[in-house]
Design a protein around this motif. Structure first.
Motif: not given
Length: 201
Positions: A109-116, A123-124, A130-134, A165-169
């Motif tokens: 969660i922290d990493q997702l906020f950081d990568e926004l 979005v992973p 895609l994982y729109p609910l994580t 959207a930022n898609p994160i591998p």
């Protein structure tokens, strides 16, 4: 950035055959465990729970905001929009998840906020989905979410297609979640048994 979170728990749990939110997971339920894990990254008073109108809920922290969905079977996009409305003025970005992620790592969660960054969502993504609910969304996506809903579209993937959207591998999360268990949903009895087997309760 002021963090918020939206936890969706009002689904029909058709594949499980019983309400997933109330399934036992050690001394907790799936829902209370998910709330506890999310609370390690987001203050409980900024967490919104979207539940079905008559859904039975376990004992939850008093600070949690609970919204009862008065229009059933409208899908996760409508639930996300309801949560965003509730968090307007309280949060600038929100983490969204279902109640069926008992192996969620708060560091993800922290990493997702950081990568926004300057994106509307983080979005992973793996090679197939895609994982729109994580994922993390800015509160500003509410405008597009409402536009999608007004047009009769209820897909989170449809929302993501219309915003920046930022898609994160997925592999980028292995440093904090080596087995990527944060992205494991409990949808069936087999999923449930597998998740239980992976933790020491």
């Amino acid at each position: 950035m002021q963090r918020g979170a939206i936890i969706l728990c009002g689904g029909q749990s058709i594949r499980m055959g019983t309400d997933k939110a109330l399934l036992a997971f050690g001394e907790e339920t799936l829902l209370t465990r998910t709330v506890r894990l999310v609370s390690k990254s987001v203050e409980p008073q900024h967490i919104v729970l979207i539940a079905a109108a008559n859904q039975q809920l376990p004992q939850l922290p008093a600070e949690l905001q609970i919204i009862r969905d008065q229009q059933p079977q409208q899908g996760p996009l409508a639930a996300l929009a309801a949560g965003l409305v509730a968090l307007e003025g309280q949060a600038t970005a929100v983490f969204a998840t279902g109640c069926d992620t008992p192996l969620l790592e708060p560091a993800v969660i922290d990493q997702l906020f950081d990568e926004l960054g300057d994106f509307a969502a983080a979005v992973p993504q793996d090679t197939q989905r895609l994982y729109p609910l994580t994922a993390v969304y800015t509160v500003g996506v509410l405008t597009e979410a409402n536009r999608q809903l007004a047009a009769g579209r209820r897909s989170l993937h449809g929302l993501l297609a219309q915003i920046s959207a930022n898609p994160i591998p997925l592999e980028n999360f292995r440093a904090v979640d080596p087995q990527l268990l944060s992205f494991m949903n409990v949808n069936t009895q087999a999923d449930y048994e597998s998740a239980l087997a992976r933790v020491k309760l």
